[in-house]
Design an enzyme around this catalytic site. Structure first.
Site, mmCIF file in Angstrom:
data_model
loop_
_atom_site.group_PDB
_atom_site.id
_atom_site.type_symbol
_atom_site.label_atom_id
_atom_site.label_comp_id
_atom_site.label_asym_id
_atom_site.label_seq_id
_atom_site.Cartn_x
_atom_site.Cartn_y
_atom_site.Cartn_z
ATOM 1 N N GLY A 21 16.760 38.464 9.463
ATOM 2 C CA GLY A 21 15.931 37.438 10.118
ATOM 3 C C GLY A 21 14.493 38.091 10.340
ATOM 4 N N SER A 22 13.783 37.681 11.405
ATOM 5 C CA SER A 22 12.619 38.086 11.498
ATOM 6 C C SER A 22 11.876 39.560 11.768
ATOM 7 C CB SER A 22 12.128 37.276 13.004
ATOM 8 O OG SER A 22 12.191 35.912 12.561
#
Length: 732
Positions: free
Chosen positions: A316-317
């Site tokens: 993810g981020s």
């Protein structure tokens, strides 16, 4: 006729000579081995495995002496002796006496094993029994057994040994040749009947003890990590375990690594996770025996796995750290490059949302603000500007296409899009950390390279090997694999990530007095959709400090937390903040308060009743206070000082999590007449907070002249005591 006879004799002698040659030369070793096997019996003596130490010399795994109980039936002459031996050993060893009697009937044997791996107290009982009853034929043979003094501490890193004292998992397995040593032998003669002769015909060859290893793991840092992971698993109802890593970004040394729930290496087949135990108990019925056995075995394997290296996940981020580094280093973007985020972006006919689409997106921002707000459209655009080849080059250079090569068994590599198969959709999703998988160790190693000056380090767990006498055999030196970005860009990335914590999406990891950088991560398990919907998520946060000179990096990954609020900024960031809040002072990294922070001498205590523990700790920490949890619950039910009450900066708020917790009262000490620092120490050491008025505690001549509450008053732990100071020095 004579000639024929001579030829026959010659042929006969030839055959005999040929057979002798085959027996003595060609097959000599085989027949010699066979003869020895009939004449000798060999028993192994286990070598003492080397000790496993933490970075500061604390013992994490050690070998201790145990004994095997042997009986020699040939030495036992009467039925009375047999009965006495069977009765005595059955009581001491808690085994069936009939089985002992059966073994005592083999009167040609000098070696019948009754029980192995008995410990010192039991061995002492047997020695006492032999002396008191004057019975023959009982012998104790020394062996070794592995012990883990801290139970399930660092279990997935240490691993465990099997019944034969060989490494089965973890470091015990990876360093088997180092730790295991060389077994010894007890060689004894056998008589014509094939039974062992008396002990005077034995020869003992001593075992060679194994070497020891010293880890980079610090027991205290490991404790901080495990404590916070255990709490996070419970308070966020994490379904698929949690993993955390603490690393020195400048060397690659792993200071702590844990997966929770885990297991106890002293009894590795026991399931510790209460939820898993409950599910197994429901399955353990007469009609489900086979299914139960399979489920139990699978649960054991899962608990043994080191999730930090064995389970790739979509980062993810958190991966945006890599994309940002690549974009800045390549020059396709700068901190001031403008972007517009309406809350989504269209790629190849598909709409990809930003996390805050419901709020209308981020609007007009620059790249630095895109990093602070973790804006998906911003990073997708940067990925597209990089292009497939450049993006893939950086992905590879940051070490994400291969396993790290850490000195632990079971490490797997990543699952990612090959550049030949990467189109605009794959490139766009990869740029913000989706549709590929890396291990947590790969991710923290790559992120460390982004903030440590641009160097990709080789992670490692063992820093030294010691011989049995404690002499250093070898030392692991830090290895720089390659320079992935410049030192200047690395500093720029670090300062951007600091703003993520101080002003952006990572505020829950903020610690007053420390420059903390970090990145939130919330990824969807796209390969586990149900009816086209994503039902499972992973929440993570990577934090580091100090941002201007990183000394420690922490990654926490919570696999499938409760979906009520599964964002990494809400779920994982407070956990990392709590870990750093524990670790930084322990490592000697002192806080440096800003002028604004110093103004908060007395702070209004936040309201945290009904908060989950990590959320409460985050609120208190962000306010500039400390916290202490009392009880084993996961939700705060009472606090001292109360909400809104003034508490001095660095004061401690007591958080109670159980109604039945004993609330011991503290007697307020008398500090009147004490100098400033002495009064401060006395109040704090009593478990109370001190609020200072008057001339303060610094400087000579300042003494306490008044205090509230008065000395002798009984108050709750954490109560604020206000002390007034005056300068008593005369001025001429």
């Amino acid at each position: 006729m004579i000639i024929v006879l001579i030829c026959m004799i010659a042929i006969g002698f030839g055959i005999v000579l040929l057979n002798l040659f085959r027996l003595q030369v060609i097959d000599g070793d085989k027949w010699q081995s066979y003869a020895l096997s009939q004449q000798l019996r060999s028993s192994k003596i286990s070598a003492n495995r080397g000790t496993i130490y933490d970075a500061n010399g604390k013992i994490l795994a050690k070998s201790a002496s145990v004994w095997s109980v042997i009986v020699a039936p040939a030495e036992v002459k009467t039925q009375t002796q047999e009965n006495a031996i069977a009765d005595g050993l059955s009581k001491i060893l808690e085994i069936d006496g009939a089985k002992i009697l059966k073994k005592l009937q083999n009167k040609e044997s000098y070696h019948e094993i009754i029980k192995t791996k008995i410990e010192q107290p039991v061995a002492d009982e047997i020695y006492a029994f032999i002396a008191e009853n004057d019975v023959p034929g009982i012998h104790l043979v020394e062996d070794t057994k592995r012990y883990y003094p801290y139970g399930n501490f660092a279990a997935n890193v240490l691993g465990f040994t099997d019944y034969d004292n060989k490494g089965a998992y973890g470091l015990e397995s990876y360093y088997e040749k180092v730790l295991g040593g060389v077994p010894g032998r007890v060689v004894s003669l056998k008589n014509a009947a094939g039974t062992t002769m008396p002990l005077q015909y034995e020869q003992t060859y001593d075992a060679q003890d194994g070497n020891s290893i010293v880890l980079t793991i610090d027991e205290t840092v490991q404790h901080f990590l495990e404590k916070n992971l255990e709490t996070a698993v419970v308070e966020h109802k994490v379904k698929n375990r949690a993993v955390g890593i603490v690393m020195d970004p400048n060397t690659g040394a792993i200071l702590a690594m844990a997966t929770k729930p885990d297991f106890d290496p002293n009894n590795p087949r026991e399931i510790l996770d209460p939820q898993t135990k409950e599910e197994l108990e429901k399955l353990n019925t007469a009609e489900n025996k086979e299914a139960y056995a399979d489920a139990l075995q699978q649960a054991q394997y899962e608990s043994w796995k080191n999730k930090a290296i064995s389970d790739p996940y979509e980062p993810g981020s958190v991966f945006k750290i890599v994309t940002a580094s690549a974009g800045l280093e390549s020059g396709v973007v700068s901190a001031e490059t403008p972007f517009y985020c309406p809350g989504y972006i269209e790629v190849a006919g598909n709409v990809i949302d930003c996390w805050n689409r419901n709020k209308g997106g981020h609007g007009q921002i620059n790249f630095e603000q895109g990093v602070m707000g973790s804006c998906n459209p911003t990073f997708i655009t940067v990925g597209q500007w990089l292009g497939v080849d450049l993006f893939s080059d950086y992905f590879e250079n940051f070490g994400l296409t291969k396993a790290t090569g850490v000195d632990l068994p079971g490490e797997v590599g990543s699952i990612y899009h090959q550049r030949k198969d990467m189109g605009i959709s794959e490139l766009s999703s990869s740029a913000f950390g989706q549709t590929f998988k890396v291990t947590p160790l790969q991710m923290i190693t790559a992120a460390s390279a982004a903030v440590n000056g641009g160097k990709l380090m080789q992670p490692y767990v063992v820093k030294q090997i010691l011989d049995p006498n404690g002499n250093v055999v070898s030392t692991t030196e830090p290895v720089v694999k390659r320079q992935v970005i410049s030192e200047e860009i690395s500093k720029e990335v670090s300062l951007m990530l600091e703003k993520v914590v101080s002003e952006g999406s990572g505020k829950n990891a903020y610690i007053p007095g420390y420059r903390v950088g970090g990145k939130t991560g919330t990824s969807e398990k796209l390969d586990q959709k149900q009816n086209g919907e994503v039902r499972s998520r992973i929440s993570s946060f990577l934090g580091f400090a100090p941002a201007d000179n990183p000394q420690v990096v922490v990654l926490v990954v919570l696999d499938e937390p409760d979906l009520a609020n599964a964002y990494g900024s809400v779920v994982a960031a407070p956990v990392v903040g709590s870990i750093l809040n524990d670790v930084l002072p322990y490592l000697g990294i002192e806080p440096q308060y800003t002028a604004e922070e110093l103004e908060k001498v007395d702070i209004s205590t936040p309201y945290v009743i009904d908060y989950l523990i990590h959320d409460a700790e985050a609120s208190i920490r962000i306010a500039g206070l400390k916290s202490r949890v009392i009880g084993n619950g996961t939700t705060v039910i009472r606090q001292t000082p109360g909400a809104g009450e003034p508490t001095p900066r660095d004061g401690t708020v007591i958080l109670y999590t159980e109604e039945e917790t004993q609330q011991d009262l503290i007697v307020v000490p008398d500090v009147i007449g004490m100098a400033g620092q002495e009064a401060n120490r006395t109040i704090v050491n009593a478990g109370l907070n001190i609020s200072i008025s008057g001339t303060g505690i610094e400087g000579s001549g300042n003494v306490a002249v008044n205090q509230t509450p008065a000395a002798g008053t009984q108050v709750e732990l954490g109560t604020v005591v206000t002390v007034e100071f005056k300068n008593t020095e005369s001025v001429g």
